[in-house]
Design a protein around this motif. Sequence first.
Motif, mmCIF file in Angstrom:
data_model
loop_
_atom_site.group_PDB
_atom_site.id
_atom_site.type_symbol
_atom_site.label_atom_id
_atom_site.label_comp_id
_atom_site.label_asym_id
_atom_site.label_seq_id
_atom_site.Cartn_x
_atom_site.Cartn_y
_atom_site.Cartn_z
ATOM 1 N N MET A 1 0.729 -1.441 -0.083
ATOM 2 C CA MET A 1 -0.144 -0.042 -0.136
ATOM 3 C C MET A 1 0.929 1.381 0.054
ATOM 4 O O MET A 1 0.584 2.112 -0.785
ATOM 5 C CB MET A 1 -1.029 -0.038 1.272
ATOM 6 C CG MET A 1 -1.823 1.435 1.301
ATOM 7 S SD MET A 1 -3.251 1.451 -0.157
ATOM 8 C CE MET A 1 -3.919 -0.212 0.066
ATOM 9 N N GLU A 2 1.916 1.252 0.913
ATOM 10 C CA GLU A 2 2.684 2.590 0.779
ATOM 11 C C GLU A 2 3.463 2.660 -0.276
ATOM 12 O O GLU A 2 3.718 3.784 -0.780
ATOM 13 C CB GLU A 2 3.936 2.368 2.031
ATOM 14 C CG GLU A 2 3.245 2.497 3.439
ATOM 15 C CD GLU A 2 4.110 2.334 4.657
ATOM 16 O OE1 GLU A 2 5.355 2.199 4.234
ATOM 17 O OE2 GLU A 2 3.715 2.183 5.663
ATOM 18 N N ALA A 3 4.104 1.764 -0.924
ATOM 19 C CA ALA A 3 4.671 1.847 -2.346
ATOM 20 C C ALA A 3 3.753 2.358 -3.396
ATOM 21 O O ALA A 3 4.031 3.091 -4.173
ATOM 22 C CB ALA A 3 5.459 0.334 -2.683
ATOM 23 N N ALA A 4 2.692 1.686 -3.521
ATOM 24 C CA ALA A 4 1.592 2.111 -4.415
ATOM 25 C C ALA A 4 1.075 3.780 -4.130
ATOM 26 O O ALA A 4 1.068 4.393 -5.257
ATOM 27 C CB ALA A 4 0.353 1.399 -4.404
ATOM 28 N N ARG A 188 -8.629 -4.606 6.713
ATOM 29 C CA ARG A 188 -8.479 -4.440 5.067
ATOM 30 C C ARG A 188 -8.019 -5.640 4.468
ATOM 31 O O ARG A 188 -7.160 -6.414 4.795
ATOM 32 C CB ARG A 188 -7.244 -3.107 4.905
ATOM 33 C CG ARG A 188 -7.442 -2.784 3.597
ATOM 34 C CD ARG A 188 -6.377 -1.791 3.518
ATOM 35 N NE ARG A 188 -5.083 -2.144 3.605
ATOM 36 C CZ ARG A 188 -4.066 -2.685 2.909
ATOM 37 N NH1 ARG A 188 -4.433 -3.173 1.731
ATOM 38 N NH2 ARG A 188 -3.058 -3.062 3.194
ATOM 39 N N GLY A 189 -8.781 -5.854 3.281
ATOM 40 C CA GLY A 189 -8.625 -7.007 2.649
ATOM 41 C C GLY A 189 -9.499 -8.043 2.516
ATOM 42 O O GLY A 189 -9.819 -8.882 1.784
ATOM 43 N N LEU A 214 -9.905 5.052 2.249
ATOM 44 C CA LEU A 214 -9.775 5.950 1.220
ATOM 45 C C LEU A 214 -8.679 5.805 0.390
ATOM 46 O O LEU A 214 -8.377 5.752 -0.859
ATOM 47 C CB LEU A 214 -9.955 7.478 1.819
ATOM 48 C CG LEU A 214 -11.402 7.876 2.114
ATOM 49 C CD1 LEU A 214 -11.346 9.227 2.599
ATOM 50 C CD2 LEU A 214 -12.390 7.825 0.799
ATOM 51 N N GLN A 215 -7.343 5.381 1.160
ATOM 52 C CA GLN A 215 -6.199 5.117 0.469
ATOM 53 C C GLN A 215 -6.369 3.570 -0.328
ATOM 54 O O GLN A 215 -5.905 3.728 -1.377
ATOM 55 C CB GLN A 215 -5.079 5.065 1.575
ATOM 56 C CG GLN A 215 -4.529 6.313 2.254
ATOM 57 C CD GLN A 215 -3.556 5.916 3.178
ATOM 58 O OE1 GLN A 215 -3.398 4.697 3.696
ATOM 59 N NE2 GLN A 215 -2.857 6.976 3.565
ATOM 60 N N ASP A 216 -7.153 2.723 0.209
ATOM 61 C CA ASP A 216 -7.418 1.601 -0.435
ATOM 62 C C ASP A 216 -8.104 1.745 -1.653
ATOM 63 O O ASP A 216 -7.863 1.339 -2.783
ATOM 64 C CB ASP A 216 -8.165 0.395 0.484
ATOM 65 C CG ASP A 216 -8.315 -0.892 -0.088
ATOM 66 O OD1 ASP A 216 -7.664 -1.556 0.020
ATOM 67 O OD2 ASP A 216 -9.766 -0.756 -0.552
#
Length: 488
Positions: A1-4, A188-189, A214-216
Motif C-alpha cells: 500500500m505504501e509503495a503504491a 483491510r483485505g 480511502l487510501q485503499d
Amino acid sequence: MEAALRKIDEVIEKGRYKDNWDSLSQYRIPKWYQELKFGIFIHWGIYSVPAFANEWYSRNMYIQGTPEFEHHVKTYGLHKDFGYKDFIPMFKAEKFDPEEWAELFKEAGARYVLPVAEHHDGFQMYASDISHWNAAKMGPKRNVLGELKKAVEGKDMVFGTSSHRVEHWFFMGHGREFNSDIKEPMKRGDFYWPAQKEPDHHDLYSPAPSEEFLQDWLVRCCEIVDRYRPGIIYFDWWIEHSAVKPYLKKFAAYYYNRAEEWGKEVVINYKHDAFQFGCAVVDIERGQFAQAKPYYWQTDTAVARNSWCYTANNEYKSANEIICQLIDIVSKNGTLLLNIGPKSDGMIPKEDKEILQTIGKWLKINGEAIYGSRVWRQSGEGPTLVTEGQFSDGSEKEFTSRDMRFTINGSYLYAAVLKWPKDGHISIESLGERDASKLPLFHGIIREVSVLGFSDAAINWNRTQEALEINTSGIRSEYPVVFKIKIE
C-alpha cells in the motif's frame, strides 16, 4: 500500500496535472468521445446469482424486513449459515464468451463499452494484487475485465470501466445488526470490510470514511488504470463526499497524467458535483436534460426499469423508447450509456439482446444523424415535454408526430420525427421562412429533402411562412423516421 501511494504521488509530481481543481481545469473533453454518442454499460457480478430485485441485493439481503431479507432466508437459509460471500462459488460464468458479447455490442451500434470493474459489493471483476476476492481467483476464475477489453478493442470500440467501490464503506453494514456472517474481527483485505453504519446519503460531511479505506480506494482505482488503460472511467455518486475529494483529485491527476504518458486522451464520468465543473464529464442517472447544453454530458440508464442487473422479473423498456431517448439526448449535446445485465452463467438474456439488435438496425440506417453529429440552434420542437433530472425515466414518454429532434452533420440538418403519422404529413415549424426582420429560426436555403431508409418513398416538400411542409407516401414505421435536409 505504501509503495503504491508513493508511486501515485510520483506520477502526479512529474506530470502536467496536479491534484487540485486549478490544475485539473486544464482538462478538455476529447473530440473522439464527443463523436461516439452511444455506449454499453454492463452490470454483471455475484448479484447475478440470486437475480432477485436488483443489483443492491448484497446490501438489502442484510436489512431485516425487506423482500430481499425474506427471500434470502426462505431460499438459502439463515444469514449466519449462508451469507453473500457464499454466492461466489455459484458464480461460475460457464457460458461467458467475450467475443460473442463484443459482436453483439458492435451489432447494436455501440461505440464504447463499460463493464463494471467493482460494484458496491466489493467483488473485483478483474485480476488484482490488492485483494484475492476477485473473479480471476474465485467464482469464474477468469479475468473478466481483461478478456472484455481485448474483445471490445478488437471490434474497434472504446473500452472503459466503472468503479463503485467507494460505496462499499457502508454497503454491508446492516449485517452487523443481527447474527449474520458479517461480524468482527475485520481488517483491510477482508471481503466485507469495513461494513460501517450506512450514512444519510445527502450528508456530504459526516460520518467520513477512514483514511485507510480511502487510501485503499485510491490504490484500487489506480491499479485499474495501470492494468487495463481504460479510455473512460465512470464513478457512482458517493465520490462527492467531502472526505473523498482529496483522493478523487489525486486519482484524476494520476489518470490524466498516465494517459499523457500513453499518448492517449481519456474521460472520467461523474454525478452531481463530485468534480469541479469542466474537469470531467457530468452524468445524469436514469434521466436527462430538458434543453440542449453548451457542454457535453452523458445519460446512463438501463434496458430494465427496475434493475441494472439481470433478475428473473425485469421490467423491460421497449426498443422504441430507448431509440427516442438516444435521439433526444444526442440532440441536446449528450451521449447515451445503456446498461444490460447478463445472467450469472454469462449468457445475455434474449430480451436484452433483442433490444440491442433493434437499436442496431435503426442506427445502421440512421446513424449519420447520430454519430459525429452536432447540436443545431435548437434541439427540437413539439408538445411533449421531457422531464429534467435524474430518475425521470420511470415511464415511457408518449411522443406525437409533432415531436421532432434536430442534429446537424456537415451539409445536412437531420430532423427525427419521434412518432410517424399515418397520413405521412410532417410540418416542421422551426424551418418556416417567416419575416427575416423578425429573426426566424432558420433563414437559410433548403436545397433538398430526403428520408433515411426509405429509398422508394415519394416526398414532396414546400417551405411556407409557417413551416417546412412535407408530404410523403410509402413510409410506414413503428420507430422514429429521420429526414435529411440539405441546407446552405
